[in-house]
Each structure stands twice: as structure tokens, then as C-alpha cells.
Scaffold this motif. Structure first.
Motif, PDB file in Angstrom:
ATOM      1  N   THR A 169       0.831  -1.210   0.000  1.00 44.25           N
ATOM      2  CA  THR A 169       0.000   0.000   0.000  1.00 44.25           C
ATOM      3  C   THR A 169       0.858   1.250   0.000  1.00 44.25           C
ATOM      4  O   THR A 169       0.505   2.243  -0.612  1.00 44.25           O
ATOM      5  N   GLY A 170       2.004   1.213   0.654  1.00 38.18           N
ATOM      6  CA  GLY A 170       2.895   2.370   0.662  1.00 38.18           C
ATOM      7  C   GLY A 170       3.443   2.667  -0.720  1.00 38.18           C
ATOM      8  O   GLY A 170       3.521   3.826  -1.143  1.00 38.18           O
ATOM      9  N   THR A 171       3.803   1.623  -1.444  1.00 39.30           N
ATOM     10  CA  THR A 171       4.315   1.800  -2.799  1.00 39.30           C
ATOM     11  C   THR A 171       3.239   2.382  -3.702  1.00 39.30           C
ATOM     12  O   THR A 171       3.503   3.282  -4.498  1.00 39.30           O
ATOM     13  N   SER A 202       1.233   6.890  -6.661  1.00 38.03           N
ATOM     14  CA  SER A 202       0.091   7.768  -6.925  1.00 38.03           C
ATOM     15  C   SER A 202       0.494   9.235  -6.785  1.00 38.03           C
ATOM     16  O   SER A 202       0.151  10.063  -7.633  1.00 38.03           O
ATOM     17  N   ALA A 203       1.191   9.563  -5.728  1.00 40.73           N
ATOM     18  CA  ALA A 203       1.604  10.945  -5.503  1.00 40.73           C
ATOM     19  C   ALA A 203       2.535  11.423  -6.616  1.00 40.73           C
ATOM     20  O   ALA A 203       2.374  12.532  -7.134  1.00 40.73           O
ATOM     21  N   PHE A 204       3.480  10.593  -6.992  1.00 43.61           N
ATOM     22  CA  PHE A 204       4.445  10.970  -8.028  1.00 43.61           C
ATOM     23  C   PHE A 204       3.759  11.154  -9.381  1.00 43.61           C
ATOM     24  O   PHE A 204       3.943  12.170 -10.053  1.00 43.61           O
ATOM     25  N   VAL A 205       2.952  10.174  -9.774  1.00 41.57           N
ATOM     26  CA  VAL A 205       2.267  10.246 -11.065  1.00 41.57           C
ATOM     27  C   VAL A 205       1.299  11.427 -11.089  1.00 41.57           C
ATOM     28  O   VAL A 205       1.211  12.154 -12.078  1.00 41.57           O
ATOM     29  N   SER A 206       0.573  11.641  -9.999  1.00 43.34           N
ATOM     30  CA  SER A 206      -0.366  12.759  -9.937  1.00 43.34           C
ATOM     31  C   SER A 206       0.353  14.092 -10.078  1.00 43.34           C
ATOM     32  O   SER A 206      -0.141  15.004 -10.739  1.00 43.34           O
ATOM     33  N   LEU A 207       1.514  14.205  -9.469  1.00 43.32           N
ATOM     34  CA  LEU A 207       2.280  15.446  -9.562  1.00 43.32           C
ATOM     35  C   LEU A 207       2.736  15.711 -10.995  1.00 43.32           C
ATOM     36  O   LEU A 207       2.546  16.811 -11.518  1.00 43.32           O
TER      37      LEU A 207
END
Length: 82
Positions: A5-7, A12-17
Motif C-alpha cells: 500500500t505504501g508503494t 500515486s503521488a508521483f504520477v499525480s504530480l
């Protein structure tokens, strides 16, 4: 379990940014009404946090939040079914 879940959340955060930044430029260029909606939400965020945000940052922030939310929904449905 936490590694999986951490990965996913980190990805998600990286791709969203990254995608959010690119989509934000597209939105400001080609869909001014949607850009204004993002700016309106950004102004509401300014009132909430009490600090001014640059116009482009506010729109990008809205796009990134929406992408992160959609990623979370897809992840939840994919992992837990309906």
C-alpha cells in the motif's frame, strides 16, 4: 502489507504530480472555463489556508487532488472489489 500500500500511494503521488502539472498547462491553454473553475477553487483554498497561491499553482493543485482521488478509488475497487 504496508510495503504494497505504501508503494501504491507513493506512486500515486508521483504520477499525480507529473501528470497534474502537464494537464494543468493543457487546461489553462485550451479550456479556460475549466481553468476558471480551478482558479475559483484555488481562491477558496487561499481563504482556508490564509496564504496566497499563484494562479497556475492553484489550478494545478486542483488537478493533482482530483487525480489522486481517482487513483485512490481505482485502487480501492481493484483491491477490495466493489
Amino acid at each position: 502489507m504496508p510495503a504494497k500500500t505504501g508503494t501504491s500511494h507513493a506512486l500515486s503521488a508521483f504520477v499525480s504530480l507529473i501528470v497534474g502539472s502537464m494537464l494543468s498547462k493543457y487546461v489553462w491553454t485550451y479550456t479556460p472555463s475549466l481553468a476558471e473553475a480551478g482558479a475559483t477553487i484555488g481562491r477558496q483554498l487561499e481563504l482556508l489556508i490564509g496564504a496566497p497561491l499563484p494562479r497556475e499553482m492553484a489550478g494545478g493543485l486542483v488537478v493533482v487532488v482530483l487525480l489522486s482521488f481517482l487513483w485512490g478509488v481505482v485502487y480501492h475497487v481493484g483491491r477490495h472489489g466493489e
